[in-house]
Design a protein around this motif. Structure first.
Motif, PDB file in Angstrom:
ATOM      1  N   GLN A   1       0.794   7.867  -5.778  1.00 22.61           N
ATOM      2  CA  GLN A   1      -0.160   8.973  -5.608  1.00 22.61           C
ATOM      3  C   GLN A   1       0.578  10.274  -5.283  1.00 22.61           C
ATOM      4  N   ALA A   2       1.594  10.150  -4.420  1.00 22.24           N
ATOM      5  CA  ALA A   2       2.354  11.341  -4.005  1.00 22.24           C
ATOM      6  C   ALA A   2       3.083  11.960  -5.192  1.00 22.24           C
ATOM      7  N   ALA A   3       3.595  11.079  -6.087  1.00 21.59           N
ATOM      8  CA  ALA A   3       4.280  11.604  -7.278  1.00 21.59           C
ATOM      9  C   ALA A   3       3.296  12.437  -8.095  1.00 21.59           C
ATOM     10  N   TYR A   4       2.082  11.930  -8.237  1.00 20.84           N
ATOM     11  CA  TYR A   4       1.055  12.681  -8.978  1.00 20.84           C
ATOM     12  C   TYR A   4       0.777  14.015  -8.271  1.00 20.84           C
ATOM     13  N   ARG A   5       0.613  13.964  -6.958  1.00 21.18           N
ATOM     14  CA  ARG A   5       0.311  15.196  -6.213  1.00 21.18           C
ATOM     15  C   ARG A   5       1.427  16.223  -6.341  1.00 21.18           C
ATOM     16  N   SER A   6       2.678  15.727  -6.479  1.00 18.78           N
ATOM     17  CA  SER A   6       3.815  16.649  -6.644  1.00 18.78           C
ATOM     18  C   SER A   6       3.914  17.184  -8.066  1.00 18.78           C
ATOM     19  N   GLY A   7       2.975  16.808  -8.931  1.00 19.29           N
ATOM     20  CA  GLY A   7       2.959  17.399 -10.260  1.00 19.29           C
ATOM     21  C   GLY A   7       3.365  16.461 -11.379  1.00 19.29           C
ATOM     22  N   GLU A   8       3.793  15.235 -11.050  1.00 19.55           N
ATOM     23  CA  GLU A   8       4.185  14.272 -12.078  1.00 19.55           C
ATOM     24  C   GLU A   8       2.952  13.870 -12.899  1.00 19.55           C
ATOM     25  N   ARG A   9       3.073  13.912 -14.242  1.00 25.44           N
ATOM     26  CA  ARG A   9       1.921  13.574 -15.084  1.00 25.44           C
ATOM     27  C   ARG A   9       2.229  12.452 -16.078  1.00 25.44           C
TER      28      ARG A   9
ATOM     29  N   TYR B   1       0.835  -1.203   0.000  1.00 23.97           N
ATOM     30  CA  TYR B   1       0.000   0.000   0.000  1.00 23.97           C
ATOM     31  C   TYR B   1       0.869   1.252   0.000  1.00 23.97           C
ATOM     32  N   ARG B   2       2.002   1.204   0.724  1.00 20.91           N
ATOM     33  CA  ARG B   2       2.877   2.375   0.720  1.00 20.91           C
ATOM     34  C   ARG B   2       3.383   2.681  -0.686  1.00 20.91           C
ATOM     35  N   SER B   3       3.565   1.645  -1.506  1.00 22.22           N
ATOM     36  CA  SER B   3       4.024   1.908  -2.884  1.00 22.22           C
ATOM     37  C   SER B   3       2.922   2.608  -3.683  1.00 22.22           C
ATOM     38  N   LEU B   4       1.662   2.223  -3.433  1.00 16.47           N
ATOM     39  CA  LEU B   4       0.554   2.921  -4.105  1.00 16.47           C
ATOM     40  C   LEU B   4       0.499   4.375  -3.644  1.00 16.47           C
ATOM     41  N   ARG B   5       0.725   4.591  -2.350  1.00 20.22           N
ATOM     42  CA  ARG B   5       0.726   5.954  -1.805  1.00 20.22           C
ATOM     43  C   ARG B   5       1.870   6.771  -2.418  1.00 20.22           C
ATOM     44  N   ALA B   6       3.005   6.117  -2.635  1.00 23.53           N
ATOM     45  CA  ALA B   6       4.149   6.826  -3.232  1.00 23.53           C
ATOM     46  C   ALA B   6       3.826   7.268  -4.655  1.00 23.53           C
TER      47      ALA B   6
ATOM     48  N   LYS C   1       7.085   1.761  -7.825  1.00 24.88           N
ATOM     49  CA  LYS C   1       7.942   0.576  -7.876  1.00 24.88           C
ATOM     50  C   LYS C   1       9.229   0.776  -7.071  1.00 24.88           C
ATOM     51  N   ALA C   2       9.674   2.044  -6.964  1.00 26.02           N
ATOM     52  CA  ALA C   2      10.925   2.324  -6.247  1.00 26.02           C
ATOM     53  C   ALA C   2      10.865   1.762  -4.828  1.00 26.02           C
ATOM     54  N   LEU C   3       9.699   1.881  -4.208  1.00 25.45           N
ATOM     55  CA  LEU C   3       9.545   1.399  -2.832  1.00 25.45           C
ATOM     56  C   LEU C   3       9.602  -0.111  -2.719  1.00 25.45           C
TER      57      LEU C   3
ATOM     58  N   ASN D   1      -5.071  -2.038  -4.590  1.00 27.52           N
ATOM     59  CA  ASN D   1      -5.273  -0.996  -5.599  1.00 27.52           C
ATOM     60  C   ASN D   1      -5.706   0.278  -4.914  1.00 27.52           C
ATOM     61  N   ALA D   2      -5.573   1.371  -5.626  1.00 28.03           N
ATOM     62  CA  ALA D   2      -5.977   2.669  -5.084  1.00 28.03           C
ATOM     63  C   ALA D   2      -6.187   3.623  -6.255  1.00 28.03           C
ATOM     64  N   PRO D   3      -7.061   4.618  -6.080  1.00 27.39           N
ATOM     65  CA  PRO D   3      -7.202   5.627  -7.125  1.00 27.39           C
ATOM     66  C   PRO D   3      -5.911   6.432  -7.215  1.00 27.39           C
ATOM     67  N   LEU D   4      -5.627   6.945  -8.399  1.00 31.46           N
ATOM     68  CA  LEU D   4      -4.440   7.797  -8.527  1.00 31.46           C
ATOM     69  C   LEU D   4      -4.621   9.058  -7.688  1.00 31.46           C
ATOM     70  N   VAL D   5      -5.827   9.598  -7.725  1.00 32.71           N
ATOM     71  CA  VAL D   5      -6.117  10.812  -6.969  1.00 32.71           C
ATOM     72  C   VAL D   5      -6.919  10.425  -5.745  1.00 32.71           C
ATOM     73  N   GLN D   6      -6.243  10.377  -4.630  1.00 31.85           N
ATOM     74  CA  GLN D   6      -6.877   9.922  -3.390  1.00 31.85           C
ATOM     75  C   GLN D   6      -7.615  11.096  -2.763  1.00 31.85           C
ATOM     76  N   GLU D   7      -8.904  10.887  -2.508  1.00 36.47           N
ATOM     77  CA  GLU D   7      -9.603  11.922  -1.745  1.00 36.47           C
ATOM     78  C   GLU D   7      -9.220  11.743  -0.289  1.00 36.47           C
ATOM     79  N   GLU D   8      -8.666  12.793   0.305  1.00 37.76           N
ATOM     80  CA  GLU D   8      -8.193  12.689   1.689  1.00 37.76           C
ATOM     81  C   GLU D   8      -9.387  12.660   2.627  1.00 37.76           C
ATOM     82  N   ALA D   9      -9.294  11.845   3.644  1.00 39.08           N
ATOM     83  CA  ALA D   9     -10.332  11.830   4.665  1.00 39.08           C
ATOM     84  C   ALA D   9     -10.390  13.213   5.296  1.00 39.08           C
ATOM     85  N   THR D  10     -11.582  13.725   5.542  1.00 39.04           N
ATOM     86  CA  THR D  10     -11.719  15.080   6.100  1.00 39.04           C
ATOM     87  C   THR D  10     -12.071  15.005   7.568  1.00 39.04           C
TER      88      THR D  10
END
Lengths: 284, 284
Positions: A206-214, A199-204, A224-226, A275-284
C-alpha cells in the motif's frame, strides 16, 4: 439464547415479521465474529449465529480434525454480541446418508484459494446455500478477512437469485496487525507477533502505491520484500482486480480503488491468509 | 393472466398469504403440462407456470435450436388450466454475463440420462434452484414422464433444505400409449403410432412380471423383445430400484412396488424417453 441442533427445528423457528440476520461461522468465535454479530444485531430484529465446522470445505490433508472447538465459549461470545439463536448442527444432520448435491462456482472461485484448495469453495457454497434455506435470513454477514469467499458468496447469491443481502464486514486485527482468525490459536503469542509480518507486507505494498508506484509488479514486489527474510512459505501475494484477476498478468492497475492485495502463507505449520485494499482509507 | 419476463418482477410478485404452486416447463405445452397446472390449481391459491427452454440442460449436439416454441398457444393452455402467472424469461435474464454457478447432483443423476447427457441434470438442477428462489413456491409440480429428473429434483430439495413440496404427477399418454412430450411434434402422426412400441415394450415387461416372472433379466428381456424389430436405436431399457440402481446388475428384484422400468430410444431422428412402474395399478 436458544441452542438449536436440528435442521427441522431451525426451519420451524417462529419469526413473524422479524428481519433475520445470519452470521455463518465455524465456531471458536473471536472479536471478528463478534463484530459481525453486533452489526447483524444493529440491522435486524433477530440474529442467528450458525456454528458448523463444515467437513465439505476441508481438503483431505487439511486441519478438519484439529480445528478448534469450544461451544461454551462460543455461546457466551455470541450472546454478549447480541445473538438470540445459536444453530449448531452436527455433520450427519447437515449431510445425512445419500446426500449427493454440490454447488460449484467458477469465476471468482477459480484462482488463489480455489486453485490451491480443490473443492473448498464448492464446500463453502453448498453449506451456505443450505444455511440460507434453513434460516431464510434477510441479511447474511461475512468477514472481509475471507475476501475471496465473500466474492464467491456474492456471486452465488446473484447467480441463483437468493432473496437476501450479503454484508461484508471489515477484518478485525490484533494490535500487531495480525488478522483475527480461529486458526491463530495454533500459534504461540510470540509466533503471532512474527505472523504480523503478513499484514505489514500488505501495508508495504500500500505504501508503495501511496509513494506513487503504479506498476502492479513493483507494488507486489514491495510487499514481497518484507516476506523474504520471514520464517514462512509464501503461497501467493497477489494484487487483483474486482473479478480477482491477477493485475501482474494484465499489467494494468485499472481503478486502484477496486484493486486488492491478497496473500496466503504457511507459518509455523499453519496456513494463514490476509488481504487489504490497495488504497487504504485511513482511520480518521 | 400476467406475463412476466424479468427476474426482478417475478421476485416482487405480491403473494400475501397465498399458497403458490409452480409448474416449471420448457413450453410448447401439451395435456401433460395441463394436468400439472390443474393439479397445482387445485392445491394452491396462485399458480405460476414458467416457460424457459433452458440452454444449460442441452448438450452441444442436442435440439436446443429447434426445440418447439409457441408462446401464444402456451398462454392459452396455461390460462385454461388455471395458471394466473406465466414467467417467460429469456436466456440473458436467467444467465447474465458473469454467471458462474452450477448445481451438481450425484446419486440419482449419475446413471441412465446422466451417463448419456453429460451436464444435463446440472443444468436442470441449476435452473430449478433459480426458479425456486424467484417464485418461492409452496409446491412444485413435475411430470413422472421425466422420472429420473423427478428423483434428481427430490434429492436436490432434500439435500439443500429447500422449503417446498415436490409433487410428481402421472404421465399423460396418447390413445396409442405414446407418452406426451413436446418433442412428439418432431414426429408425423404415423411415426407417433409406431413410437407407441416404446410404451408397449414397458407393458410387455409388466406383463412378464404379472405372469410370475421374478428375474430382472427375464423381465427386461420381455420388454426388449418387442423393440427388436422396431425401427429404433435403443439407448437403454432398464429395470431399476428406488435409487435408480440397475436390478439386472444386482440380480435382485427387491420390493417390486419400488421397481421401475425406464427406457430411452432414438426413433426417426428423435430421442424419446418413457418409464412405468413394474407393478402397474390398473385403473378401476
Amino acid at each position: 439464547m436458544y441452542l438449536i441442533t436440528s435442521t427441522r427445528e431451525i426451519k420451524a423457528l417462529p419469526r413473524g415479521h422479524r428481519r433475520v440476520g445470519l452470521v455463518p461461522t465455524m465456531g471458536y468465535l473471536h472479536d471478528g465474529h463478534a463484530s459481525l454479530i453486533r452489526r447483524a444485531r444493529a440491522e435486524n430484529d433477530l440474529v442467528v449465529v450458525s456454528v458448523f465446522v463444515n467437513p465439505m470445505q476441508f481438503g483431505p490433508s487439511e486441519d478438519l480434525a484439529r480445528y478448534p472447538r469450544d461451544l461454551e465459549r462460543d455461546t457466551r461470545i455470541a450472546e454478549a454480541a447480541g445473538a438470540e439463536v445459536l444453530f449448531v448442527p452436527d455433520a450427519t444432520e447437515m449431510y445425512p446418508a445419500g446426500f449427493a448435491s454440490r454447488l460449484e462456482v467458477a469465476g471468482p472461485a477459480l484462482p488463489l484459494e480455489g486453485a490451491r484448495r480443490p473443492g473448498h469453495f464448492a464446500g463453502v457454497a453448498t453449506v451456505v446455500a443450505k444455511l440460507f434455506h434453513l434460516v431464510r435470513p434477510n441479511r447474511a454477514y461475512f468477514g472481509e478477512k475471507d475476501w475471496q469467499q465473500l466474492q464467491v458468496v456474492r456471486r452465488l447469491v446473484e447467480d441463483l437469485n437468493f432473496d437476501l443481502e450479503v454484508v461484508g464486514c471489515p477484518t478485525q486485527r490484533e494490535a500487531s496487525g495480525l488478522a483475527l482468525s480461529s486458526r491463530n490459536t495454533y500459534l504461540t503469542e510470540e509466533q503471532r507477533q512474527e505472523a504480523s509480518v503478513l499484514y505489514r507486507s500488505l501495508r508495504a505494498a500500500q505504501a508503495a502505491y501511496r509513494s506513487g508506484e503504479r506498476q502492479p509488479q513493483a507494488i507486489v514486489a514491495a510487499g514481497k520484500a518484507l516476506l523474504a527474510a520471514a520464517p514462512l512459505e509464501l503461497e501467493y501475494l497477489q494484487l487483483v482486480g474486482p473479478d480477482l484477476e491477477d493485475l501482474e498478468q494484465t499489467g494494468e492497475l485499472g481503478d486502484p480503488r477496486q484493486a486488492r492485495l491478497l496473500l496466503a502463507a504457511r507459518m509455523f505449520g499453519v496456513r494463514l491468509i490476509d488481504n487489504a485494499p490497495l488504497v487504504q482509507e485511513e482511520a480518521t
